[in-house]
Design a protein around this motif. Structure first.
Motif, PDB file in Angstrom:
ATOM      1  N   TYR A 487      -6.466   2.771  14.570  1.00 55.00           N
ATOM      2  CA  TYR A 487      -6.204   2.455  13.169  1.00 55.00           C
ATOM      3  C   TYR A 487      -5.493   1.101  13.078  1.00 55.00           C
ATOM      4  N   GLU A 488      -5.663   0.468  11.904  1.00 60.91           N
ATOM      5  CA  GLU A 488      -4.957  -0.779  11.622  1.00 60.91           C
ATOM      6  C   GLU A 488      -3.454  -0.494  11.506  1.00 60.91           C
ATOM      7  N   PRO A 489      -2.605  -1.499  11.802  1.00 56.57           N
ATOM      8  CA  PRO A 489      -1.162  -1.317  11.595  1.00 56.57           C
ATOM      9  C   PRO A 489      -0.862  -1.000  10.132  1.00 56.57           C
ATOM     10  N   PRO A 490       0.178  -0.237   9.856  1.00 53.89           N
ATOM     11  CA  PRO A 490       0.521   0.166   8.481  1.00 53.89           C
ATOM     12  C   PRO A 490       0.636  -1.010   7.515  1.00 53.89           C
ATOM     13  N   GLN A 491       1.170  -2.167   7.980  1.00 54.54           N
ATOM     14  CA  GLN A 491       1.322  -3.325   7.092  1.00 54.54           C
ATOM     15  C   GLN A 491      -0.036  -3.806   6.588  1.00 54.54           C
ATOM     16  N   LYS A 492      -1.047  -3.836   7.491  1.00 53.97           N
ATOM     17  CA  LYS A 492      -2.378  -4.306   7.078  1.00 53.97           C
ATOM     18  C   LYS A 492      -3.027  -3.316   6.109  1.00 53.97           C
ATOM     19  N   ILE A 493      -2.831  -2.030   6.357  1.00 53.39           N
ATOM     20  CA  ILE A 493      -3.385  -1.024   5.444  1.00 53.39           C
ATOM     21  C   ILE A 493      -2.772  -1.174   4.062  1.00 53.39           C
ATOM     22  N   LEU A 494      -1.461  -1.408   3.996  1.00 57.25           N
ATOM     23  CA  LEU A 494      -0.764  -1.576   2.718  1.00 57.25           C
ATOM     24  C   LEU A 494      -1.251  -2.823   1.992  1.00 57.25           C
ATOM     25  N   GLU A 495      -1.466  -3.918   2.721  1.00 62.81           N
ATOM     26  CA  GLU A 495      -1.989  -5.148   2.122  1.00 62.81           C
ATOM     27  C   GLU A 495      -3.367  -4.908   1.514  1.00 62.81           C
ATOM     28  N   ALA A 496      -4.213  -4.165   2.245  1.00 62.66           N
ATOM     29  CA  ALA A 496      -5.565  -3.869   1.752  1.00 62.66           C
ATOM     30  C   ALA A 496      -5.505  -3.033   0.475  1.00 62.66           C
ATOM     31  N   LEU A 497      -4.552  -2.127   0.383  1.00 66.26           N
ATOM     32  CA  LEU A 497      -4.401  -1.296  -0.813  1.00 66.26           C
ATOM     33  C   LEU A 497      -3.966  -2.133  -2.018  1.00 66.26           C
ATOM     34  N   PHE A 498      -3.060  -3.098  -1.794  1.00 64.12           N
ATOM     35  CA  PHE A 498      -2.638  -3.987  -2.890  1.00 64.12           C
ATOM     36  C   PHE A 498      -3.815  -4.816  -3.403  1.00 64.12           C
ATOM     37  N   ILE A 499      -4.619  -5.327  -2.478  1.00 70.80           N
ATOM     38  CA  ILE A 499      -5.799  -6.121  -2.871  1.00 70.80           C
ATOM     39  C   ILE A 499      -6.753  -5.263  -3.683  1.00 70.80           C
ATOM     40  N   LEU A 500      -6.983  -4.026  -3.222  1.00 69.47           N
ATOM     41  CA  LEU A 500      -7.887  -3.111  -3.925  1.00 69.47           C
ATOM     42  C   LEU A 500      -7.353  -2.789  -5.315  1.00 69.47           C
ATOM     43  N   GLU A 501      -6.033  -2.594  -5.435  1.00 68.75           N
ATOM     44  CA  GLU A 501      -5.431  -2.291  -6.733  1.00 68.75           C
ATOM     45  C   GLU A 501      -5.605  -3.459  -7.700  1.00 68.75           C
ATOM     46  N   THR A 502      -5.457  -4.681  -7.195  1.00 72.10           N
ATOM     47  CA  THR A 502      -5.648  -5.875  -8.029  1.00 72.10           C
ATOM     48  C   THR A 502      -7.076  -5.947  -8.540  1.00 72.10           C
ATOM     49  N   GLU A 503      -8.049  -5.676  -7.658  1.00 71.61           N
ATOM     50  CA  GLU A 503      -9.466  -5.714  -8.054  1.00 71.61           C
ATOM     51  C   GLU A 503      -9.775  -4.651  -9.102  1.00 71.61           C
ATOM     52  N   ILE A 504      -9.198  -3.461  -8.946  1.00 67.92           N
ATOM     53  CA  ILE A 504      -9.432  -2.373  -9.920  1.00 67.92           C
ATOM     54  C   ILE A 504      -8.861  -2.769 -11.282  1.00 67.92           C
ATOM     55  N   GLU A 505      -7.647  -3.363 -11.277  1.00 67.37           N
ATOM     56  CA  GLU A 505      -7.018  -3.775 -12.531  1.00 67.37           C
ATOM     57  C   GLU A 505      -7.867  -4.827 -13.243  1.00 67.37           C
ATOM     58  N   LYS A 506      -8.426  -5.759 -12.468  1.00 66.08           N
ATOM     59  CA  LYS A 506      -9.277  -6.802 -13.041  1.00 66.08           C
ATOM     60  C   LYS A 506     -10.520  -6.184 -13.675  1.00 66.08           C
ATOM     61  N   ASP A 507     -11.139  -5.237 -12.966  1.00 66.18           N
ATOM     62  CA  ASP A 507     -12.346  -4.582 -13.487  1.00 66.18           C
ATOM     63  C   ASP A 507     -12.036  -3.774 -14.745  1.00 66.18           C
ATOM     64  N   MET A 508     -10.881  -3.133 -14.802  1.00 63.32           N
ATOM     65  CA  MET A 508     -10.494  -2.350 -15.967  1.00 63.32           C
ATOM     66  C   MET A 508     -10.319  -3.242 -17.200  1.00 63.32           C
ATOM     67  N   LYS A 509      -9.744  -4.426 -17.008  1.00 69.65           N
ATOM     68  CA  LYS A 509      -9.573  -5.367 -18.117  1.00 69.65           C
ATOM     69  C   LYS A 509     -10.925  -5.840 -18.651  1.00 69.65           C
ATOM     70  N   GLU A 510     -11.851  -6.129 -17.718  1.00 67.21           N
ATOM     71  CA  GLU A 510     -13.200  -6.554 -18.132  1.00 67.21           C
ATOM     72  C   GLU A 510     -13.898  -5.452 -18.924  1.00 67.21           C
ATOM     73  N   LEU A 511     -13.736  -4.201 -18.460  1.00 68.36           N
ATOM     74  CA  LEU A 511     -14.352  -3.072 -19.153  1.00 68.36           C
ATOM     75  C   LEU A 511     -13.757  -2.895 -20.542  1.00 68.36           C
ATOM     76  N   LYS A 512     -12.425  -3.100 -20.668  1.00 68.29           N
ATOM     77  CA  LYS A 512     -11.758  -2.976 -21.962  1.00 68.29           C
ATOM     78  C   LYS A 512     -12.258  -4.027 -22.940  1.00 68.29           C
ATOM     79  N   ASN A 513     -12.468  -5.271 -22.457  1.00 71.19           N
ATOM     80  CA  ASN A 513     -12.981  -6.351 -23.309  1.00 71.19           C
ATOM     81  C   ASN A 513     -14.403  -6.057 -23.786  1.00 71.19           C
ATOM     82  N   LEU A 514     -15.186  -5.379 -22.905  1.00 66.33           N
ATOM     83  CA  LEU A 514     -16.578  -5.082 -23.264  1.00 66.33           C
ATOM     84  C   LEU A 514     -16.676  -4.036 -24.364  1.00 66.33           C
ATOM     85  N   ILE A 515     -15.803  -3.021 -24.304  1.00 75.17           N
ATOM     86  CA  ILE A 515     -15.902  -1.932 -25.294  1.00 75.17           C
ATOM     87  C   ILE A 515     -15.022  -2.176 -26.514  1.00 75.17           C
ATOM     88  N   GLY A 516     -14.196  -3.283 -26.473  1.00 79.89           N
ATOM     89  CA  GLY A 516     -13.409  -3.663 -27.641  1.00 79.89           C
ATOM     90  C   GLY A 516     -12.171  -2.833 -27.865  1.00 79.89           C
TER      91      GLY A 516
END
Length: 516
Positions: A487-516
């Motif tokens: 397995y990857e070291p815990p620090q790298k796993i945590l970094e990957a989770l932060f990146i994934l959370e940022t991407e999800i937040e970005k997608d949620m904002k785009e979806l909100k703009n689409l549905i008004g």
């Protein structure tokens, strides 16, 4: 396997019967079966004529002086005339194809053709013609060994809500073919299935025998990587004695459902077995004991019902185990049905192999004492999807001695069939690899090519099986290899989770703009 196109057309055919007032599922199946038989018997007669021409022999058609009973004749008539011809000529004709003393004629004696609506008959005939065009395409693409009509019946039964009743599931054609390759039946054998349904195992055994006696130029490799005849199987059989034995004295079956018995008889006849012997008898019953003897058969191929329970009052007194589980009782019955030296291949749920109940242990003891248990072939858990995900195995054994006090099994060969060449989901798509020929080769060469290391296939001595409470499950004896996970070291796993959370937040904002 039925194509999606075939399934769609079967659904439409069933809808026609339902909308025209034939709403009882079993009645609909019977009526459709008669029409399928009329259609196929016309084709079968044409095929037999072609075989005779191929072999430069004379051929007498079953339709001599009965040409108006041919499907190819009455299907061209207007609906009202067609109904009259089918009801008064074609149906009585198919009821009397065999000698009155034979099972087919006996079970067809009380059969009734109840389609009295000319429009329904006309629509059904056209639908069946379309079905057979698709079936012919499947066969042209390499599925001669497939019992497509049997698959069609099974799909009808399942769609009408009767599939899987009491643990009864249709055996996939390629697994029947695998079992026939392992047991290798011949024309001298007396072959039986004690719970035969539509007769798939008997058809598979017949086609296996024909393939053995087919010229090399007529042999091709099928979609499962196994040999089969191209069109005219058995062309190397020159003695009429051999054909007579195959047509009249080789294939026997029993089933408790009279509808399945009729379908099975028709199915075998359409595959070339002229006088099939299938009886409407419960092979676990006292009635069976009164009418049939033990030690009658040299080959048994079966997939008896799983998890069914039978009425103890009507159960055979010879099946001396505790309990009424059908899968256990069938194994005892099959052992008794075999003559000394006779071989069986039987599909069973894996619980039979390791269960701790008294009845399960008694059954395994009989398999190891009265027989030489040769092989336990573990099947993948998806082998019977979409009907069930129950894990199953194939038991292969040879009869030694009835009611033996000593062990006739010295060692058992175990094999793990990880996949059967089809996807293990509900769709059961054909995959590129063909593992069945590998399994057959491993079985045939098991004596001198089985590794000592217990990985994919191996031997286990009787003494070890006895030490494990007669456990016959593959996983009990397989060597499990631990694979270390990195397995990857815990620090790298945590970094990957932060990146994934940022991407999800970005997608949620785009979806909100689409549905008004």
């Amino acid at each position: 396997m039925l194509s999606n196109e075939l399934k769609s057309k079967i659904n439409k055919l069933w809808d026609k019967f339902w909308s025209r007032g034939i709403t009882n599922p079993i009645t609909a199946i019977e009526q459709i079966s008669y029409l399928l038989f009329m259609r196929r018997i016309d084709d079968a007669d044409a095929l037999e004529k072609a075989k005779a021409i191929f072999a430069e022999q004379e051929y007498k058609s079953i339709f001599d002086d009965k040409e108006d009973c041919r499907w190819s004749h009455f299907s061209q008539l207007d609906p009202d005339t067609m109904l009259e011809v089918v009801s008064n000529k074609a149906f009585p004709f198919i009821k009397n194809l065999n000698d009155p003393s034979q099972p087919y004629s006996r079970y067809m004696e009380n059969a009734m053709f109840i389609i009295n609506n000319s429009a329904l008959l006309d629509e059904a005939v056209k639908s069946i013609d379309e079905l057979f065009q698709d079936i012919k395409q499947q066969q042209d693409e390499g599925q001669q060994f497939q019992d497509t009509q049997g698959d069609l019946y099974e799909y009808l039964i399942d769609e009408m809500g009767s599939g899987g009743k009491n643990g009864q599931f249709r055996t996939p054609r390629h697994l029947i073919q695998l079992m026939c390759e392992i047991i290798d039946p011949d024309w001298t054998d007396k072959i039986c299935d004690p719970a035969c349904g539509t007769g798939g195992f008997l058809v598979g055994a017949y086609q296996h025998v024909l393939t053995k006696y087919t010229s090399p130029k007529e042999i091709i490799e099928d979609e499962n990587g196994l040999n089969r005849f191209r069109r005219f199987g058995g062309d190397k059989i020159s003695k009429q004695e051999v054909w007579d034995n195959l047509w009249e004295k080789s294939f026997y079956g029993f089933d408790v459902d009279q509808t399945m018995v009729r379908i099975g008889l028709m199915n075998l006849m359409l595959h070339g077995i002229k006088v099939p012997q299938i009886e409407n008898t419960d092979s676990l019953s006292k009635k069976y004991d009164k009418e049939y003897k033990d030690g009658e058969y040299s080959v048994i191929l079966a997939n008896p019902p799983f998890t069914g329970r039978i009425d103890k009052g009507g159960m055979s007194d010879k099946l001396k185990i505790t309990g009424t589980n059908s899968e256990l009782l069938f194994l005892i019955r099959i052992s008794k049905m075999l003559r000394p030296g006779g071989k069986a291949a039987v599909i069973i749920p894996e619980g039979v192999l390791f269960g701790g109940s008294t009845a399960q242990k008694q059954t395994r003891e009989i398999l190891l004492k009265d027989n030489q248990l040769e092989a336990v072939i573990s099947l993948p858990s998806g082998a019977f999807k979409p009907y069930t995900g129950v894990k199953t195995s194939i038991l292969v054994f040879t009869k030694a001695e009835e009611d033996s006090s000593k062990w006739h099994t010295e060692k058992v060969w175990f094999y793990d069939l990880k996949n059967d060449g089809y996807s293990l989901d509900d769709n059961r798509r054909k995959l590129a690899e063909n593992p069945l020929p590998i399994a057959v080769d491993a079985y045939k060469n098991r004596t001198n090519q089985t590794p000592i290391e217990r990985t994919n296939h191996f031997y286990v001595p009787l003494s070890e099986i006895q030490d494990n409470g007669l456990d016959l499950s593959y996983n009990r004896y397989k060597k499990f290899e631990y694979q270390e996970q990195t397995y990857e070291p815990p620090q790298k796993i945590l970094e990957a989770l932060f990146i994934l959370e940022t991407e999800i937040e970005k997608d949620m904002k785009e979806l909100k703009n689409l549905i008004g």
